[in-house]
Design a protein around this motif. Sequence first.
Motif, short mmCIF file in Angstrom:
data_model
loop_
_atom_site.label_atom_id
_atom_site.label_comp_id
_atom_site.label_asym_id
_atom_site.label_seq_id
_atom_site.Cartn_x
_atom_site.Cartn_y
_atom_site.Cartn_z
N ALA A 73 0.83 -1.21 0.00
CA ALA A 73 0.00 0.00 0.00
C ALA A 73 0.87 1.26 0.00
CB ALA A 73 -0.93 -0.01 1.21
N HIS A 74 2.00 1.21 0.71
CA HIS A 74 2.90 2.38 0.79
C HIS A 74 3.62 2.59 -0.53
CE1 HIS A 74 5.29 5.45 2.70
NE2 HIS A 74 6.41 4.85 2.30
N GLY A 75 4.02 1.49 -1.17
CA GLY A 75 4.68 1.58 -2.47
C GLY A 75 6.15 1.94 -2.35
N GLY A 76 6.73 2.22 -3.51
CA GLY A 76 8.15 2.53 -3.59
C GLY A 76 8.97 1.26 -3.75
N ALA A 77 10.28 1.43 -3.93
CA ALA A 77 11.22 0.32 -4.07
C ALA A 77 10.70 -0.74 -5.05
CB ALA A 77 11.48 -0.32 -2.71
N SER A 78 10.41 -0.32 -6.27
CA SER A 78 9.85 -1.25 -7.26
C SER A 78 10.68 -1.25 -8.53
CB SER A 78 8.40 -0.89 -7.57
OG SER A 78 8.30 0.42 -8.09
N TYR A 79 10.52 -2.34 -9.30
CA TYR A 79 11.27 -2.53 -10.54
C TYR A 79 10.33 -3.05 -11.62
CZ TYR A 79 14.99 -2.82 -7.01
OH TYR A 79 15.81 -2.58 -5.95
N PRO A 80 10.60 -2.73 -12.88
CA PRO A 80 9.81 -3.33 -13.96
C PRO A 80 9.93 -4.86 -13.92
CG PRO A 80 11.07 -1.47 -14.78
CD PRO A 80 11.57 -1.74 -13.39
N LEU A 81 8.82 -5.53 -14.09
CA LEU A 81 8.79 -7.00 -14.01
C LEU A 81 9.75 -7.63 -15.00
CD1 LEU A 81 7.43 -9.49 -12.74
CD2 LEU A 81 5.59 -9.25 -14.42
N ASP A 82 9.87 -7.03 -16.18
CA ASP A 82 10.74 -7.64 -17.21
C ASP A 82 12.21 -7.31 -17.01
OD1 ASP A 82 10.74 -4.98 -17.94
OD2 ASP A 82 9.88 -5.29 -19.93
#
Length: 340
Positions: A73-82
């Motif tokens: 819910a907070h989000g952040g620290a993400s990368y494209p799945l591919d």
Amino acid sequence: MKLVTFQQGHRRSVGAVDGEMVVDLQAAYAAYLADIEGDPRAAKIAAVRIPPDMASFIAGLEPSWEAAEQALAHGGASYPLDEVRLLAPLVPPVILNSGQNYWDHREEKPPVEQHDPEFFLKTPLAVVGPGEPVVLDPVVTAKLDYEVELGVIIGKPGRHIPRERALEHVFGYTVCNDVTARDRQAVPHPEGGFEYRLGPGKNFDTSAPIGPWIVTRDEIPDPQALGLRTYVNGELRQNNTTEKMIWDVATVVSFFSDFYTLHPGVLIETGTPGGTAWATDPEIGGRAYERDDVTRAGYMQPGDVVTVEIDGIGSLTNPIVAASIAAATAETASIATGGE
């Protein structure tokens, strides 16, 4: 929630798929604790609540699961799945297998009297993830077969679980390929018939592909309403639905809990439908009755690509490689990493 184990650079993490992105749950939870709660121990707490190992994360029970929800819910620290490498979502402490669970599979192989779910084990040594090669090792087998199966991951521990409460103990579901050495599993007996040897027939390197992720129980309200299929080089080989299971998921969970205390992270594979390559092999009792929905064809060979998929969960694809190629690839990888 769709949960993955992924690698980004040298970092291995438990993540959640959000559209076309993967959220690093430990990092996102640390950010939540720091940003929202102002906790100076955010990174240390996050490392305990959301460890990088999926089995440990599941074993954290409600505190870990709630932390994952807050992180997402907070989000952040993400990368494209591919742009990340998806690993096997879970390396379970043990894989409990239930066979003989679809009539169309029973009808294509030697008859066996079976009044309870078939019961055998696989070890975590066999686990591989999405895209990883399945090795055809001639020392092990010349008859490498595929088996699409619904995987059930235990979340809540229990023993002697009543069938009507069994699904409460499920954490989530994944796609499994119970890769099998048929010439090790079904051995002609000198006096006629066949001897089943499920140990060597089911347990060898790369015989347990799992993935691409775990879908939590709340997103699959009815595990008996899922289509499941296998494709080899794009050719449909297996095609059925979990509605046709002889023993449903709740019954299978309850059955295994009579023998073992089911701990969080244990994986149960629930059997495969008909359409296996075994059916085309009369040498070991195969009986390829006619079907108009699948192609009857032989065993997997180096160069083949096998995809197993289950509606509501996803698809898992692995190439088949010769043992010599697998050994050379492993040696190259070892040199590239300095033998680490």
